[in-house]
Design a protein around this motif. Structure first.
Motif, PDB file in Angstrom:
ATOM      1  N   MET A 155      -6.233  15.075  -6.921  1.00  0.00           N
ATOM      2  CA  MET A 155      -6.467  15.586  -5.569  1.00  0.00           C
ATOM      3  C   MET A 155      -6.507  14.443  -4.563  1.00  0.00           C
ATOM      4  SD  MET A 155      -7.268  18.300  -3.712  1.00  0.00           S
ATOM      5  CE  MET A 155      -8.099  18.726  -2.219  1.00  0.00           C
ATOM      6  N   ALA A 156      -7.288  13.397  -4.860  1.00  0.00           N
ATOM      7  CA  ALA A 156      -7.402  12.278  -3.920  1.00  0.00           C
ATOM      8  C   ALA A 156      -6.048  11.645  -3.664  1.00  0.00           C
ATOM      9  CB  ALA A 156      -8.389  11.242  -4.437  1.00  0.00           C
ATOM     10  N   GLY A 157      -5.248  11.485  -4.719  1.00  0.00           N
ATOM     11  CA  GLY A 157      -3.928  10.888  -4.573  1.00  0.00           C
ATOM     12  C   GLY A 157      -3.027  11.705  -3.670  1.00  0.00           C
ATOM     13  N   SER A 158      -3.105  13.043  -3.778  1.00  0.00           N
ATOM     14  CA  SER A 158      -2.252  13.879  -2.939  1.00  0.00           C
ATOM     15  C   SER A 158      -2.685  13.810  -1.475  1.00  0.00           C
ATOM     16  CB  SER A 158      -2.247  15.323  -3.442  1.00  0.00           C
ATOM     17  OG  SER A 158      -3.540  15.888  -3.351  1.00  0.00           O
ATOM     18  N   VAL A 159      -3.997  13.699  -1.227  1.00  0.00           N
ATOM     19  CA  VAL A 159      -4.494  13.582   0.146  1.00  0.00           C
ATOM     20  C   VAL A 159      -4.059  12.241   0.733  1.00  0.00           C
ATOM     21  CG1 VAL A 159      -6.572  13.380   1.570  1.00  0.00           C
ATOM     22  CG2 VAL A 159      -6.429  15.146  -0.189  1.00  0.00           C
ATOM     23  N   SER A 160      -4.274  11.159  -0.014  1.00  0.00           N
ATOM     24  CA  SER A 160      -3.899   9.845   0.504  1.00  0.00           C
ATOM     25  C   SER A 160      -2.384   9.730   0.633  1.00  0.00           C
ATOM     26  CB  SER A 160      -4.472   8.721  -0.361  1.00  0.00           C
ATOM     27  OG  SER A 160      -3.960   8.770  -1.669  1.00  0.00           O
ATOM     28  N   GLY A 161      -1.656  10.315  -0.305  1.00  0.00           N
ATOM     29  CA  GLY A 161      -0.191  10.280  -0.224  1.00  0.00           C
ATOM     30  C   GLY A 161       0.320  10.992   1.020  1.00  0.00           C
ATOM     31  N   ALA A 162      -0.242  12.158   1.310  1.00  0.00           N
ATOM     32  CA  ALA A 162       0.173  12.908   2.502  1.00  0.00           C
ATOM     33  C   ALA A 162      -0.168  12.121   3.773  1.00  0.00           C
ATOM     34  CB  ALA A 162      -0.499  14.276   2.524  1.00  0.00           C
ATOM     35  N   LEU A 163      -1.348  11.512   3.783  1.00  0.00           N
ATOM     36  CA  LEU A 163      -1.755  10.721   4.941  1.00  0.00           C
ATOM     37  C   LEU A 163      -0.834   9.510   5.124  1.00  0.00           C
ATOM     38  CD1 LEU A 163      -3.790  10.218   7.215  1.00  0.00           C
ATOM     39  CD2 LEU A 163      -5.225   9.024   5.543  1.00  0.00           C
ATOM     40  N   LEU A 164      -0.545   8.818   4.045  1.00  0.00           N
ATOM     41  CA  LEU A 164       0.342   7.651   4.131  1.00  0.00           C
ATOM     42  C   LEU A 164       1.751   8.050   4.550  1.00  0.00           C
ATOM     43  CD1 LEU A 164      -0.838   5.539   1.092  1.00  0.00           C
ATOM     44  CD2 LEU A 164      -0.898   4.877   3.500  1.00  0.00           C
ATOM     45  N   ARG A 165       2.239   9.173   4.065  1.00  0.00           N
ATOM     46  CA  ARG A 165       3.570   9.644   4.463  1.00  0.00           C
ATOM     47  C   ARG A 165       3.614   9.869   5.968  1.00  0.00           C
ATOM     48  NH1 ARG A 165       3.927  13.249   1.096  1.00  0.00           N
ATOM     49  NH2 ARG A 165       5.296  12.217  -0.367  1.00  0.00           N
ATOM     50  N   ARG A 166       2.556  10.523   6.491  1.00  0.00           N
ATOM     51  CA  ARG A 166       2.513  10.789   7.934  1.00  0.00           C
ATOM     52  C   ARG A 166       2.406   9.478   8.723  1.00  0.00           C
ATOM     53  NH1 ARG A 166      -1.557  14.193   8.238  1.00  0.00           N
ATOM     54  NH2 ARG A 166      -3.098  12.775   9.102  1.00  0.00           N
ATOM     55  N   GLN A 167       1.559   8.544   8.265  1.00  0.00           N
ATOM     56  CA  GLN A 167       1.420   7.274   8.973  1.00  0.00           C
ATOM     57  C   GLN A 167       2.715   6.469   8.921  1.00  0.00           C
ATOM     58  OE1 GLN A 167      -2.106   5.101   7.835  1.00  0.00           O
ATOM     59  NE2 GLN A 167      -3.439   6.832   8.265  1.00  0.00           N
ATOM     60  N   PHE A 168       3.384   6.500   7.786  1.00  0.00           N
ATOM     61  CA  PHE A 168       4.653   5.787   7.662  1.00  0.00           C
ATOM     62  C   PHE A 168       5.700   6.389   8.607  1.00  0.00           C
ATOM     63  CE2 PHE A 168       8.807   5.102   5.658  1.00  0.00           C
ATOM     64  CZ  PHE A 168       8.811   3.721   5.602  1.00  0.00           C
ATOM     65  N   GLN A 169       5.791   7.703   8.644  1.00  0.00           N
ATOM     66  CA  GLN A 169       6.744   8.374   9.538  1.00  0.00           C
ATOM     67  C   GLN A 169       6.412   8.098  11.002  1.00  0.00           C
ATOM     68  OE1 GLN A 169       6.302  12.381   8.028  1.00  0.00           O
ATOM     69  NE2 GLN A 169       8.010  12.135   6.586  1.00  0.00           N
ATOM     70  N   ASP A 170       5.136   8.176  11.355  1.00  0.00           N
ATOM     71  CA  ASP A 170       4.727   7.903  12.741  1.00  0.00           C
ATOM     72  C   ASP A 170       5.059   6.465  13.140  1.00  0.00           C
ATOM     73  OD1 ASP A 170       3.732  10.467  12.976  1.00  0.00           O
ATOM     74  OD2 ASP A 170       1.614   9.880  12.830  1.00  0.00           O
ATOM     75  N   LEU A 171       4.785   5.527  12.252  1.00  0.00           N
ATOM     76  CA  LEU A 171       5.063   4.123  12.543  1.00  0.00           C
ATOM     77  C   LEU A 171       6.556   3.910  12.774  1.00  0.00           C
ATOM     78  CD1 LEU A 171       3.919   1.235  12.759  1.00  0.00           C
ATOM     79  CD2 LEU A 171       4.368   1.002  10.311  1.00  0.00           C
ATOM     80  N   ASN A 172       7.375   4.529  11.953  1.00  0.00           N
ATOM     81  CA  ASN A 172       8.816   4.344  12.098  1.00  0.00           C
ATOM     82  C   ASN A 172       9.402   5.161  13.248  1.00  0.00           C
ATOM     83  OD1 ASN A 172       9.744   2.376  10.115  1.00  0.00           O
ATOM     84  ND2 ASN A 172       8.795   3.764   8.661  1.00  0.00           N
ATOM     85  N   LYS A 173       8.751   6.244  13.627  1.00  0.00           N
ATOM     86  CA  LYS A 173       9.223   7.048  14.759  1.00  0.00           C
ATOM     87  C   LYS A 173       8.818   6.404  16.081  1.00  0.00           C
ATOM     88  CE  LYS A 173       8.715  11.610  16.852  1.00  0.00           C
ATOM     89  NZ  LYS A 173       7.914  12.839  16.841  1.00  0.00           N
ATOM     90  N   ASN A 174       7.536   6.058  16.206  1.00  0.00           N
ATOM     91  CA  ASN A 174       7.012   5.530  17.471  1.00  0.00           C
ATOM     92  C   ASN A 174       7.172   4.021  17.568  1.00  0.00           C
ATOM     93  OD1 ASN A 174       6.164   8.160  18.031  1.00  0.00           O
ATOM     94  ND2 ASN A 174       4.238   7.825  16.976  1.00  0.00           N
ATOM     95  N   GLY A 175       7.033   3.351  16.449  1.00  0.00           N
ATOM     96  CA  GLY A 175       7.221   1.911  16.400  1.00  0.00           C
ATOM     97  C   GLY A 175       6.123   1.107  17.070  1.00  0.00           C
TER      98      GLY A 175
END
Length: 168
Positions: free
Chosen positions: A1-21
């Motif tokens: 469970m913890a891995g899926s929560v952190s994975g989803a959060l990291l995916r969103r942060q990675f996408q935001d970083l690459n989208k907004n820069g």
């Protein structure tokens, strides 16, 4: 469970970083692993690091965001707040809670509200303005304090090599 929560959060942060820069920073995943990022930082303008291209690696623990990642420069780095092995030493990357040495308040240390973006912005700020009261590299700190011109010369050499040594 913890891995899926952190994975989803990291995916969103990675996408935001690459989208907004963030100007001067780019990030990619190592081997498509959300917990292992490769980062390229351009040395901040109006600093001795200006013009440098510095590779770093940010590794997130499985219990992120409850615990901080480790950010380590792969490129050579000469800085008071970077250990000789490249690991960055700034308060927000220190484990949460009270500092056993009493040097930092708990509020200065890792909090789950920090994101990959706030970490990278803090590292850029660290390059611009080192914290000489909390050195990770005692030799760099001593040189910075005692012979800033020699410090500057050494950093400028690292900056020059950082550009020359980038892979094609």
């Amino acid at each position: 469970m913890a891995g899926s929560v952190s994975g989803a959060l990291l995916r969103r942060q990675f996408q935001d970083l690459n989208k907004n820069g963030i100007p001067g920073i780019s990030a990619g995943l190592r081997k498509d692993n959300l917990y292992d990022w490769e980062v390229l930082m351009v040395g901040p303008e109006d600093t001795v690091y200006e013009g440098g291209l510095f590779r770093a690696r940010m590794r997130f623990p499985s219990d992120y965001p409850n615990m901080p990642p480790v950010l380590k420069f792969i490129s050579p780095m000469w800085h008071p707040n970077v250990f000789p092995d490249g690991v960055v030493c700034i308060s927000i990357l220190h484990s949460p809670g009270e500092d056993e040495h009493g040097l930092e308040d708990a509020g200065e240390r890792w909090l789950p509200v920090h994101t990959a973006e706030t970490i990278l912005l803090s590292v850029m700020a660290m390059l611009s303005s080192p914290n000489l009261d909390s050195p990770a590299n005692v030799d760099a700190t001593k040189q910075y304090r005692d012979d800033y011109q020699a410090y500057k010369k050494r950093v400028r050499e690292i900056v020059r090599r950082s550009v020359e040594d980038l892979p094609e």
